[in-house]
Design a protein around this motif. Structure first.
Motif, short mmCIF file in Angstrom:
data_model
loop_
_atom_site.label_atom_id
_atom_site.label_comp_id
_atom_site.label_asym_id
_atom_site.label_seq_id
_atom_site.Cartn_x
_atom_site.Cartn_y
_atom_site.Cartn_z
N LEU A 168 -7.03 -15.89 0.08
CA LEU A 168 -8.06 -15.16 0.82
C LEU A 168 -7.49 -14.65 2.15
N SER A 169 -6.80 -15.57 2.85
CA SER A 169 -6.27 -15.22 4.16
C SER A 169 -5.22 -14.12 4.07
N ALA A 170 -4.35 -14.23 3.06
CA ALA A 170 -3.33 -13.19 2.90
C ALA A 170 -3.98 -11.88 2.48
N GLY A 171 -5.06 -11.95 1.71
CA GLY A 171 -5.78 -10.74 1.34
C GLY A 171 -6.36 -10.05 2.56
N VAL A 172 -6.97 -10.85 3.46
CA VAL A 172 -7.49 -10.29 4.71
C VAL A 172 -6.36 -9.66 5.51
N ALA A 173 -5.20 -10.34 5.52
CA ALA A 173 -4.05 -9.81 6.27
C ALA A 173 -3.59 -8.49 5.67
N ALA A 174 -3.53 -8.44 4.33
CA ALA A 174 -3.10 -7.19 3.67
C ALA A 174 -4.08 -6.07 4.00
N PHE A 175 -5.37 -6.41 4.03
CA PHE A 175 -6.39 -5.44 4.40
C PHE A 175 -6.14 -4.94 5.82
N ALA A 225 0.84 -1.20 0.00
CA ALA A 225 0.00 0.00 0.00
C ALA A 225 0.87 1.24 0.00
N PHE A 226 1.92 1.23 0.81
CA PHE A 226 2.85 2.36 0.87
C PHE A 226 3.47 2.61 -0.51
N THR A 227 3.87 1.50 -1.18
CA THR A 227 4.50 1.64 -2.50
C THR A 227 3.54 2.29 -3.49
N PHE A 228 2.31 1.73 -3.57
CA PHE A 228 1.38 2.22 -4.59
C PHE A 228 0.92 3.63 -4.28
N ILE A 229 0.63 3.90 -3.00
CA ILE A 229 -0.01 5.18 -2.67
C ILE A 229 1.01 6.29 -2.51
N THR A 230 2.05 6.05 -1.69
CA THR A 230 2.98 7.13 -1.40
C THR A 230 4.09 7.22 -2.46
N MET A 231 4.67 6.06 -2.82
CA MET A 231 5.80 6.11 -3.74
C MET A 231 5.36 6.39 -5.17
N TYR A 232 4.29 5.69 -5.64
CA TYR A 232 3.84 5.90 -7.02
C TYR A 232 2.80 7.01 -7.13
N GLY A 233 2.27 7.47 -5.99
CA GLY A 233 1.31 8.55 -6.00
C GLY A 233 -0.03 8.20 -6.63
N LEU A 234 -0.41 6.90 -6.53
CA LEU A 234 -1.71 6.50 -7.08
C LEU A 234 -2.84 7.02 -6.18
N ASN A 235 -4.04 7.02 -6.73
CA ASN A 235 -5.25 7.31 -5.96
C ASN A 235 -5.35 6.34 -4.78
N PHE A 236 -5.81 6.80 -3.60
CA PHE A 236 -5.80 5.94 -2.40
C PHE A 236 -6.57 4.64 -2.63
N TRP A 237 -7.78 4.76 -3.19
CA TRP A 237 -8.64 3.57 -3.31
C TRP A 237 -8.04 2.57 -4.28
N ALA A 289 -4.87 -6.93 -3.65
CA ALA A 289 -4.69 -7.92 -4.71
C ALA A 289 -3.29 -8.49 -4.68
N GLY A 290 -2.30 -7.62 -4.44
CA GLY A 290 -0.93 -8.09 -4.32
C GLY A 290 -0.78 -9.06 -3.17
N MET A 308 -1.09 -16.82 -2.32
CA MET A 308 -1.21 -18.01 -3.17
C MET A 308 0.16 -18.54 -3.54
N ALA A 309 1.09 -17.63 -3.84
CA ALA A 309 2.44 -18.05 -4.18
C ALA A 309 3.10 -18.74 -2.99
N THR A 310 2.85 -18.22 -1.77
CA THR A 310 3.40 -18.84 -0.57
C THR A 310 2.95 -20.29 -0.45
N ASP A 311 1.65 -20.50 -0.69
CA ASP A 311 1.12 -21.85 -0.57
C ASP A 311 1.81 -22.78 -1.56
N ARG A 312 1.90 -22.34 -2.82
CA ARG A 312 2.47 -23.21 -3.84
C ARG A 312 3.94 -23.48 -3.58
N ALA A 313 4.70 -22.44 -3.18
CA ALA A 313 6.16 -22.58 -3.13
C ALA A 313 6.64 -23.13 -1.79
N ILE A 314 6.02 -22.71 -0.69
CA ILE A 314 6.58 -23.01 0.63
C ILE A 314 5.81 -24.10 1.34
#
Lengths: 329, 415
Positions: free
Chosen positions: A233-240, A86-98, A106-107, A113-119
């Motif tokens: 899903l779980s990582a998405g909730v965590a990112a949220f 969120a910091f990267t997209f909003i502050t560094m790239y200056g994107l709209n907050f939403w 999404a990231g 999902m990548a964690t599940d497959r790889a680790i």
């Protein structure tokens, strides 16, 4: 013995609930003055906001545990990655907050999902300790990698939101809009998750594969794919959660490590494996922490949550909403 | 104490299995070779005192090995190798420089705590995220009693006993819960203990820490690195012996029964409450002993040294070392001590752009843990067993001997 402990449990929990709701009544009867009541409510609101973040991280842990019986010690790091995205997209790239927030979540989903497959996939079927160790080690690795990414590093960052600085006035009570936003969006997210698990095919499939892996497999549910989706899903909730926590604290590499040791007690308090339990547990931990930090001497803020955890576990070892399953021979 | 000195069971419970006389004599040649190598390559000039010490050490080791074999005509092989290991360990202070010596001393200390944790986790199946608190209890007990003028004969037993008592208290939740519930109940206790140590500054010095002086026994002061090395070594040897003997005793079998199935163990007449509490007490006592020696090695203790990170480190020690055997403790302890040193060594030889990255150490640490569990879930001791089996069966070793069976998950919900 169990009956006695059960009675004590009911007595204690009932009196705790009564004590929690008593200040408005005391104010009505004139025992407490208006300023004291406002102070109390202020602490409850900030505790609830913190508790919401704990609850969401705990929710992610419980989702993964319910489905795959993996105890994920890297959940706090998943949250941290979400906050840094969120910091990267909003502050560094200056994107709209939403837009930035949506991209961060999404990231987070993709990262999970990548964690599940790889680790996690290579160690499925190993002893529980082994998998716990893998997630612990993965947490170390994420923290190290995040501190090496150019632009992220070991510094602390603030995240500005559209709500920052503004206050919400409810009579004498002044609530920062950040806190209000946290509480409101947690409620919305929980409602959304409830509907998802209740009414969508995928949600029901997730419930089924968490209940009985083999049977779900026989019924034609693609269990492996469902697991990957649950991690997402779980990582998405965590990112949220990371997105919510960022405005009220700071973004740094250790933020996940601090939250995880509140989120696990929250999940356990509610009964490990129960989704409503995780949310209630998170709220209890957050509110107890805030009230203890305000009304008790210094040093009790962190201890209070654990004392509550111990008392609940001693009286009710399966947690507040936990299921007791007794093995019959 | 019956389990401490129970050494004469039937063949299947022998501490040292018999290997054969040929290996015994070939090993004897190795002793001699080591002696010659010592004389040539020792970094310090060996004085006559050194030689006298070595001669005594060798004589004792030989005597022990020979007597052991002659007593009942067996027990030569493993006893011989342990004797060799003992000689190497005893002569280390003569040949190693102080830095390496102090690192090995730390290995012993971690291994003492590791034996305790393997006993609890690997043998009894009870997880604990609170072992840092036991180590803290041992360390502070030893430090405070030493400040009152007591010597090691008082402080060490007191540290063990108090930690064991704390272990009983922290182990109480184990009577009613398992798995992740137990892990965080013990963590909560440990957190509270740590907070008490930090806040009770009248007694413990709070976050400013507590300074210790050289430990002593009956007027004999352990005032050099070498003396501390021997102290830690002897204590580790005693702890390991106790651990091995507990495993062979009825207590140990009860632990293993509880680990495999509580329901079955209870049906066989194992008193769950008594044995789980005992496991916690013994394990905590060992961790307390480790904490006491740790405090004397560092000369300075503060609550920040005993956080959750130490508990996690001990868990990593146990899992990497191998939960299946007491020997895992020494492997795991060596791993915990050596890995950070190795990383910081390689750091200097790397190009500065990579070497100076802030999170490099913890990143490699985490990566090694992940790779270990994926590639070697039995831990270092498991790898050791595989190598041993390969040579024992030499031409006949099959690749599938240790293949893991992957299974559908067995739900913990219905335990």
């Amino acid at each position: 013995m169990d009956r006695v402990l059960g009675r004590i449990w009911w007595l204690l929990s009932a009196s705790a609930v009564i004590a929690f709701f008593s200040p408005p009544v005391l104010w009505l009867f004139g025992v407490m003055d208006g300023a004291q009541l406002t102070q109390y409510l202020q602490q409850v609101v900030s505790g609830t906001a913190n508790g919401c973040v704990y609850a969401l991280v705990a929710l992610g842990i419980v989702l993964i545990y319910k489905a795959t019986e993996t105890i994920n010690f890297a959940q706090g790091e998943l949250m941290m990655v979400g906050a840094f995205l969120a910091f990267t997209f909003i502050t560094m790239y200056g994107l709209n907050f939403w837009l930035g927030a949506a991209l961060a979540v999404a990231g987070g989903v993709l990262f999970g999902m990548a964690t599940d497959r790889a680790i996690i996939r290579p160690v499925v079927g190993q002893p529980v300790f082994a998998i716990v160790m893998v997630t612990l080690g993965f947490g170390f690795v994420i923290r190290a990698v995040v501190s090496m990414v150019p632009g992220w590093g070991t510094d602390t960052y603030a995240l500005a939101t559209p709500f920052s600085g503004a206050d919400l006035r409810l009579g004498a009570l002044v609530v920062s809009q950040d806190y209000a936003a946290i509480i409101a969006s947690t409620v919305v997210l929980c409602g959304f998750l409830f509907l998802f698990f209740r009414y969508t095919r995928l949600g029901v499939a997730m419930e089924a594969s968490s209940e009985n892996q083999l049977a779900a497999y026989y019924m034609g549910i693609p269990v492996k794919r469902v697991y990957t989706l649950i991690w997402g899903l779980s990582a998405g909730v965590a990112a949220f959660a990371g997105l919510l926590l960022a405005p009220i604290t700071f973004i740094h590499t250790q933020m996940g490590f601090g939250v995880i040791f509140k989120a696990f007690p929250a999940a356990i308090l509610g009964g490990f494996g129960s989704i409503p339990g995780a949310i209630v547990g998170g709220l209890i931990i957050g509110i107890v922490e805030a009230l203890a930090g305000f009304y008790l001497p210094e040093g009790f803020k962190d201890v209070a949550a654990y004392v509550v955890l111990l008392i609940v576990l001693l009286l009710k070892p399966e947690g507040i909403f936990g299921r007791v399953v007794v093995k019959k021979v | 104490m019956r389990f401490l000195f129970k050494t004469d069971y039937a063949q299947d419970t022998r501490l040292f299995p018999f290997g054969g006389t040929k290996r015994f004599w070939s090993g004897l040649a190795l002793y001699a070779a080591i002696l010659v190598a010592l004389a040539h390559y020792a970094p310090v000039a060996l004085t006559s005192t050194h030689w006298l010490g070595l001669a005594i050490v060798y004589a004792v080791a030989f005597g022990a090995v020979l007597l052991r074999q002659n007593a009942d005509g067996e027990g030569g092989h493993a006893a011989f190798w342990y004797g060799l290991l003992g000689v190497a360990a005893l002569s280390a202070p003569f040949v190693l420089d102080l830095y390496f010596l102090s690192q090995i001393t730390f290995v012993y200390v971690y291994a003492i705590a590791g034996v305790g944790l393997i006993l609890l986790l690997g043998m009894c199946g009870q997880i604990s995220l609170g072992h840092a608190a036991f180590m803290a209890c041992g360390a502070y007990t030893a430090a405070l009693l030493q400040a009152q003028g007591f010597d090691l004969l008082v402080t060490l037993p007191a540290a063990i006993l108090l930690s064991a008592l704390l272990g009983v208290v922290i182990g109480l939740p184990a009577l009613r819960m398992t798995g992740i519930y137990l892990a965080f109940a013990t963590y909560a206790f440990a957190f509270i203990v740590e907070e008490v140590l930090a806040r009770w500054d009248g007694l413990t010095g709070g976050n400013m820490g507590f300074v210790l002086s050289d430990p002593s026994i009956l007027g004999y002061t352990f005032d050099s690195e070498q003396k501390m090395y021997y102290l830690a070594m002897v204590l580790f040897a005693l702890t390991l012996l106790a651990g091995l003997n507990i495993r062979r005793s009825s207590t140990g079998r009860a632990f293993m029964a509880i680990r495999d199935s509580e329901t079955a163990a209870e049906a066989m007449g194992v008193n769950l409450a008594v044995y789980k509490t005992t496991a916690f007490a013994i394990s905590a006592g060992m961790a307390g002993l480790a904490g006491a020696v740790y405090a004397h090695l560092l000369f300075f203790i503060s609550p920040e040294g005993f956080t959750i990170l130490l508990s996690i480190n001990l868990l990593v020690l146990a899992v990497i070392g191998g939960l299946a055997s007491m020997h895992g403790a020494i492997f795991g302890a060596a791993f915990i001590v050596v890995l950070p040193q190795l990383i910081s060594l390689t750091k200097d030889s790397l190009p500065p752009v990579v070497g100076q990255l802030p999170g490099l150490e913890s990143g490699i640490f985490g990566l090694v843990i992940i790779l270990f569990v994926i590639l070697e879930p039995m831990g270092l001791h498991g790898r050791w067993m595989k190598i041993k089996t390969y040579f024992q069966l030499f031409p006949l070793y099959k690749r599938g001997t240790f293949r893991r069976q992957k299974s559908y998950m067995v739900s913990e919900k219905n335990r």
